[in-house]
Design an enzyme around this catalytic site. Structure first.
Site, PDB file in Angstrom:
ATOM      1  N   ILE A 159      14.372  17.749  18.102  1.00 43.59           N
ATOM      2  CA  ILE A 159      15.469  17.329  18.261  1.00 43.59           C
ATOM      3  C   ILE A 159      16.504  16.387  19.922  1.00 43.59           C
ATOM      4  O   ILE A 159      16.687  15.395  19.243  1.00 43.59           O
ATOM      5  CB  ILE A 159      16.811  18.649  18.558  1.00 43.59           C
ATOM      6  CG1 ILE A 159      16.530  19.952  17.287  1.00 43.59           C
ATOM      7  CG2 ILE A 159      18.172  18.019  18.942  1.00 43.59           C
ATOM      8  CD1 ILE A 159      16.807  18.444  16.488  1.00 43.59           C
ATOM      9  N   LYS A 181      18.049   1.223  21.939  1.00 38.99           N
ATOM     10  CA  LYS A 181      19.087   0.937  21.937  1.00 38.99           C
ATOM     11  C   LYS A 181      19.595  -0.287  23.513  1.00 38.99           C
ATOM     12  O   LYS A 181      19.512  -1.176  23.284  1.00 38.99           O
ATOM     13  CB  LYS A 181      20.295   1.603  22.017  1.00 38.99           C
ATOM     14  CG  LYS A 181      21.506   0.982  21.599  1.00 38.99           C
ATOM     15  CD  LYS A 181      22.789   2.305  21.550  1.00 38.99           C
ATOM     16  CE  LYS A 181      23.819   1.244  21.681  1.00 38.99           C
ATOM     17  NZ  LYS A 181      24.944   2.055  21.712  1.00 38.99           N
ATOM     18  N   ARG A 238      -8.076  -7.236   3.184  1.00 39.28           N
ATOM     19  CA  ARG A 238      -8.903  -8.354   2.956  1.00 39.28           C
ATOM     20  C   ARG A 238      -7.516  -9.335   1.819  1.00 39.28           C
ATOM     21  O   ARG A 238      -7.401 -10.722   2.580  1.00 39.28           O
ATOM     22  CB  ARG A 238     -10.453  -9.088   2.836  1.00 39.28           C
ATOM     23  CG  ARG A 238     -11.283  -8.396   3.452  1.00 39.28           C
ATOM     24  CD  ARG A 238     -12.604  -8.589   3.268  1.00 39.28           C
ATOM     25  NE  ARG A 238     -13.215 -10.006   2.709  1.00 39.28           N
ATOM     26  CZ  ARG A 238     -13.714 -10.217   1.768  1.00 39.28           C
ATOM     27  NH1 ARG A 238     -14.093  -9.360   0.740  1.00 39.28           N
ATOM     28  NH2 ARG A 238     -13.923 -11.645   1.001  1.00 39.28           N
ATOM     29  N   HIS A 268     -10.321  -1.943 -14.520  1.00 40.45           N
ATOM     30  CA  HIS A 268      -9.853  -2.654 -14.640  1.00 40.45           C
ATOM     31  C   HIS A 268      -7.796  -1.817 -15.675  1.00 40.45           C
ATOM     32  O   HIS A 268      -7.292  -1.833 -15.651  1.00 40.45           O
ATOM     33  CB  HIS A 268      -9.013  -4.000 -15.270  1.00 40.45           C
ATOM     34  CG  HIS A 268      -9.833  -5.305 -15.248  1.00 40.45           C
ATOM     35  ND1 HIS A 268      -9.784  -5.394 -14.142  1.00 40.45           N
ATOM     36  CD2 HIS A 268     -10.764  -5.645 -16.125  1.00 40.45           C
ATOM     37  CE1 HIS A 268     -10.945  -6.936 -13.848  1.00 40.45           C
ATOM     38  NE2 HIS A 268     -10.992  -6.836 -15.008  1.00 40.45           N
ATOM     39  N   GLY A 326     -19.427  -3.056 -13.447  1.00 43.26           N
ATOM     40  CA  GLY A 326     -18.549  -3.732 -12.400  1.00 43.26           C
ATOM     41  C   GLY A 326     -17.666  -2.551 -12.797  1.00 43.26           C
ATOM     42  O   GLY A 326     -16.512  -2.928 -11.831  1.00 43.26           O
ATOM     43  N   GLU A 384     -19.208  -0.527  -9.434  1.00 42.94           N
ATOM     44  CA  GLU A 384     -18.311  -1.116  -8.186  1.00 42.94           C
ATOM     45  C   GLU A 384     -18.226   0.508  -7.659  1.00 42.94           C
ATOM     46  O   GLU A 384     -18.550   0.559  -5.485  1.00 42.94           O
ATOM     47  CB  GLU A 384     -17.145  -1.770  -8.409  1.00 42.94           C
ATOM     48  CG  GLU A 384     -17.644  -2.795  -8.906  1.00 42.94           C
ATOM     49  CD  GLU A 384     -16.175  -3.920  -7.421  1.00 42.94           C
ATOM     50  OE1 GLU A 384     -16.160  -3.247  -6.472  1.00 42.94           O
ATOM     51  OE2 GLU A 384     -16.728  -5.173  -7.571  1.00 42.94           O
ATOM     52  N   ARG A 415       1.135  -2.296 -32.555  1.00 44.34           N
ATOM     53  CA  ARG A 415      -0.179  -0.401 -32.219  1.00 44.34           C
ATOM     54  C   ARG A 415      -1.355  -1.105 -33.231  1.00 44.34           C
ATOM     55  O   ARG A 415      -2.305  -0.711 -32.927  1.00 44.34           O
ATOM     56  CB  ARG A 415       0.752   0.300 -32.565  1.00 44.34           C
ATOM     57  CG  ARG A 415       0.067   1.418 -32.861  1.00 44.34           C
ATOM     58  CD  ARG A 415       1.522   2.717 -32.371  1.00 44.34           C
ATOM     59  NE  ARG A 415       2.656   2.260 -31.548  1.00 44.34           N
ATOM     60  CZ  ARG A 415       2.072   2.973 -29.903  1.00 44.34           C
ATOM     61  NH1 ARG A 415       1.264   3.424 -29.649  1.00 44.34           N
ATOM     62  NH2 ARG A 415       2.425   2.507 -29.183  1.00 44.34           N
ATOM     63  N   ASP A 427       1.272   1.155 -41.246  1.00 41.13           N
ATOM     64  CA  ASP A 427       0.703   0.493 -41.361  1.00 41.13           C
ATOM     65  C   ASP A 427      -0.808   0.370 -40.236  1.00 41.13           C
ATOM     66  O   ASP A 427      -2.269   0.409 -40.515  1.00 41.13           O
ATOM     67  CB  ASP A 427       0.782  -1.329 -41.066  1.00 41.13           C
ATOM     68  CG  ASP A 427       1.400  -1.654 -39.826  1.00 41.13           C
ATOM     69  OD1 ASP A 427       2.300  -0.887 -38.871  1.00 41.13           O
ATOM     70  OD2 ASP A 427       2.184  -2.953 -39.412  1.00 41.13           O
TER      71      ASP A 427
END
Length: 412
Positions: free
Chosen positions: A27, A38, A117, A172, A201, A224, A333, A366
């Site tokens: 507190i 300040k 980096r 990804h 990778g 990776e 889709r 479809d």
């Protein structure tokens, strides 16, 4: 010099009680810090032991004085410190409420954990903030990149869907292969077979201690990052022969983690609850004349767990223990279905008798017919289209079993 009560360290401990946490709410300390900050024109306030050396050096160089520039910077640090302190308290108390409500305002205060980096691309500066390191420990290899961390997160979150021995391969931010098997090396070979080109990778995540046989199979191509809860004796020594490959130990169960999903938009952020919904067989509604077989039911449930973690529009072909083809991120889709089927064909898989999952409803017949054309005999999808009856009719005409989940899993 003010060091606040260690509230954040206290609540980081397991099974801490509310009374213990409250006792560590400082507190007077924050009031002294704020008043000193300040008054920075006349006062230097230091709130972090890491700054002691810098301040002491400047005092030595200037005969006990601290420049106005340094005092101003220290004041900024001080206000950041108290803001973070209060936000941690607020978040902790909010987390104890039974209802996970979205508050009228949010304060996000996270400490920098890692300076990178660069970001997603070399021209972008980047850093990691928060407690990612509480969940993942790097044991070997180059520093984690921005994209590595995104893929590690995606792989680990997908893995929360599975209890059985499982291997997830991510590239990804999308899975390019997932499989389960009592033998981890067999699970890896099945997952890898889904898309051997994209796995190069990529990120490999396992949910069992990584054994030598599986490590040797992973080592056959460039990977990776490898993520495992443990590494069996001798495995680390074997894998560290490749200097740059990152080896990660996952140190927590992300299934127990509840964090708001936050996305940046112009002028603010979008906040939503995490998508932690899990479907069970009893939740499914069979909408076709033909009931699915037990094998088809298991394949559909497996496919649904994967589709939840694939970028929309998502179409996933599977058996009960492995992915066969994954179509991700297409605006149509039908195109996602074609890509998934193409991937399966490239891998040499016969899709006849497989299951197919769609992360959202088929708006027209479809999309379903595209899956039927390549051999799918069981379909799992949310349902809810105004043309559901047209889609159901097409399924019945081709003797396809179809179930509705009533739940959508868009992922943008």
């Amino acid at each position: 010099v003010v060091n606040l009560y260690p509230f954040e360290q206290t609540i980081a401990a397991e099974h801490v009680k509310l009374d213990e946490a409250i006792e560590q709410i400082d507190i007077g300390g924050p009031a002294m810090v704020r008043s000193s900050a300040k008054n920075f024109r006349h006062t230097a306030v230091v709130v972090n032991p890491d700054l002691y050396g810098i301040v002491a050096e400047e005092m030595r160089e200037h005969h006990g004085a601290i420049s106005i520039q340094t005092r101003f910077q220290l004041a900024c640090r001080a206000f950041q410190h108290t803001a973070h302190y209060d936000s941690v308290i607020s978040s902790y108390l909010e987390g104890l409420t039974p209802q996970k409500n979205l508050p009228d305002s949010i304060t996000i205060s996270l400490k920098k954990e890692l300076t990178m980096r660069y970001g997603e691309n070399p021209h972008q500066a980047a850093a990691l903030y928060g407690t990612f390191g509480n969940h993942f420990q790097k044991l070997h290899g180059k520093d984690l990149s921005y994209n590595n961390i995104l893929d590690i997160n995606a792989a680990a979150l997908l893995m929360t869907e599975f209890n059985e021995p499982t291997v997830v391969i991510v590239k990804h931010n999308n899975p390019c292969g997932v499989a389960t098997d009592a033998s981890l090396v067999d699970a890896y070979r099945k997952a890898f077979a889904t898309d051997t080109k994209s796995a190069f990778g990529g990120i490999v995540c396992v949910n069992r201690p990584l054994d030598r046989a599986t490590a040797e199979a992973i080592n056959e191509i460039f990977t990776e990052v490898i993520i495992a809860p443990e590494y069996e004796r001798g495995v680390l020594e074997f894998l560290t022969k490749k200097r740059d490959r990152r080896l990660i130990k996952q140190t927590s169960n992300l299934r127990k983690l509840w964090e708001q999903d936050i996305r940046k938009v112009a002028g603010g952020v979008l906040v939503q609850e995490p998508d932690q919904h899990r479907i069970h067989q009893e939740d499914l509604r069979v909408v076709t004349k033909r009931q699915p077989t037990d094998e088809e039911m298991q394949a559909m449930l497996f496919a649904w767990r994967i589709a939840k973690h694939v970028k929309s529009n998502a179409i996933v072909y599977t058996l009960g223990d492995r992915t066969l083809g994954i179509g991700a991120g297409q605006m149509s889709r039908v195109d996602s279905s074609k890509i998934a089927a193409m991937k399966a064909a490239e891998a040499g898989f016969d899709l006849h008798g497989c299951a197919v999952s769609s992360d959202a409803y088929f708006p027209f017949a479809d999309g379903l017919l595209e899956a039927v054309k390549v051999g799918a005999t069981a379909v799992i999808q949310p349902g809810g289209s105004v043309r559901d009856e047209e889609v159901i009719k097409a399924a019945d005409e081709h003797d396809v079993a179809m179930v509705f989940t009533g739940i959508r899993h868009f992922r943008h």
